[in-house]
Design a protein around this motif. Structure first.
Motif, short mmCIF file in Angstrom:
data_model
loop_
_atom_site.label_atom_id
_atom_site.label_comp_id
_atom_site.label_asym_id
_atom_site.label_seq_id
_atom_site.Cartn_x
_atom_site.Cartn_y
_atom_site.Cartn_z
N PHE A 39 0.80 -1.23 0.00
CA PHE A 39 0.00 0.00 0.00
C PHE A 39 0.84 1.29 0.00
N ALA A 40 2.17 1.13 -0.02
CA ALA A 40 3.05 2.29 -0.18
C ALA A 40 4.13 2.01 -1.22
N GLY A 41 4.27 0.76 -1.62
CA GLY A 41 5.21 0.41 -2.69
C GLY A 41 6.67 0.40 -2.30
N GLY A 90 0.18 11.69 7.47
CA GLY A 90 0.07 10.50 6.63
C GLY A 90 1.03 10.52 5.46
N ILE A 91 2.33 10.67 5.74
CA ILE A 91 3.34 10.73 4.69
C ILE A 91 4.54 9.87 5.11
N VAL A 92 4.97 9.02 4.20
CA VAL A 92 6.18 8.23 4.40
C VAL A 92 7.30 8.88 3.59
N HIS A 93 8.43 9.13 4.24
CA HIS A 93 9.56 9.77 3.58
C HIS A 93 10.72 8.77 3.47
N GLU A 133 17.35 11.18 -5.86
CA GLU A 133 16.29 12.01 -5.30
C GLU A 133 14.92 11.41 -5.61
N VAL A 134 14.81 10.74 -6.75
CA VAL A 134 13.54 10.10 -7.10
C VAL A 134 13.18 9.04 -6.06
N SER A 135 14.18 8.28 -5.61
CA SER A 135 13.94 7.25 -4.61
C SER A 135 13.46 7.84 -3.29
N LYS A 136 13.81 9.10 -3.06
CA LYS A 136 13.45 9.75 -1.80
C LYS A 136 12.11 10.48 -1.87
N THR A 137 11.40 10.31 -2.98
CA THR A 137 10.10 10.98 -3.14
C THR A 137 9.14 10.54 -2.04
N SER A 138 8.50 11.50 -1.40
CA SER A 138 7.57 11.20 -0.32
C SER A 138 6.33 10.49 -0.84
#
Length: 287
Positions: free
Chosen positions: A127-129, A148-151, A164-169
């Motif tokens: 549910f967050a990939g 409700g944000i995963v960083h 930086e793409v991998s770190k997208t919230s």
């Protein structure tokens, strides 16, 4: 046994994250005795061809090449190589095998079959990939429970994500954020997930739990991996009308091409919608 240059390089890049990877073992077997700068594109192409002749799948050969390309790219970034020998010209192609997409009932069956303290991992994958190394590396401080944000910031054990793409919230619904919060309350630690010993959960322990859990889920393929939960996440977004750019952003792919190459077949094709679009032009002219 003499330690190869590639092995020493892997040590510098957190050997713990690589040592059980079968791709790395195969790479080291082929190129381990060579200096990094001695590897030539022609040797890489020949290596990929031999793997195919051995009967290995196109997707496996592609994954080995991709891992080697990552290693060489890191060496270039650190100034150990002037140029990577890996490129599109050495790539064997990704293959056409489509990923297995679990059903929602299978995902929940997996969740129920997992050890209680590891169940949150299934939620983060489906549910967050998040990838397996990202799930195991996720720190409590990387989650904004109120908003409700995963960083995503690091991968196991605590290696910073490379792009930086991998770190997208990743925004998550309140229902999931509540379950993540409950995980922290029940098992307090710096990382969101821990093993039975209370220490940071390792990717190998998580995959081991997956192997045990999948045996209890009806019709789930024998080779189903934790990473395959990302395929469910993508299919869920697509089924609910998300376009390719949204799915790309949530999966944190570098390009929409990657998203379409893997999941393009999941988007519905409506013959009537295209007919209607063209027919509207003819109708307007007639009127």
């Amino acid at each position: 046994m003499r330690t190869s240059e590639i092995e020493r390089w892997l040590d510098q890049q957190s050997r713990a994250a690589y040592r059980l990877c079968r791709h790395i073992r195969r790479i080291n077997k082929e190129f381990g005795g060579m200096p990094l700068g001695a590897v030539r594109p022609s040797q890489i192409r020949a290596w990929c061809a031999r793997m195919r002749e051995e009967g290995l799948s196109a997707s496996y050969v592609y994954a080995c090449h991709r891992r080697l390309s990552q290693i060489m790219g890191d060496a270039v970034h650190d100034g150990l190589l002037a140029k990577s020998p890996c490129s599109r010209r050495t790539s064997p192609g990704q293959g056409t095998q489509r990923p297995y997409v679990a059903t929602t009932s299978q995902v929940w069956a997996l969740y129920d079959a997992f050890p209680e303290r590891m169940r949150t991992a299934v939620l983060l994958g489906a549910f967050a990939g998040l990838r397996v190394s990202e799930v195991c590396g996720l720190r409590v401080s990387d989650v904004d429970f109120l908003r409700g944000i995963v960083h995503p910031a690091v991968q196991y054990p605590s290696v910073e994500l490379k792009t930086e793409v991998s770190k997208t919230s990743i925004p998550v619904p309140r229902s999931l954020a509540t379950l993540l919060s409950a995980q922290v309350v029940t098992w307090r630690a710096e990382t969101l997930l821990t093993g039975e010993d209370g220490e940071q959960l390792s990717p190998w322990a998580l995959e081991r739990a997956m192997r045990k859990a999948r045996e209890q889920v009806k019709d789930l393929p024998t080779g189903f991996r934790f990473h395959d939960l990302r395929h469910y996440f993508a299919s869920l977004l697509i089924a609910n009308g998300c376009d390719v750019k949204v799915v790309q952003a949530r999966l944190r792919h570098a390009s929409a091409k990657t998203t379409l190459d893997v999941y393009g077949h999941l988007w519905p094709v409506s013959d009537e919608s295209t007919r209607s679009a063209v027919d509207a032009v003819f109708t307007a002219r007639t009127e």
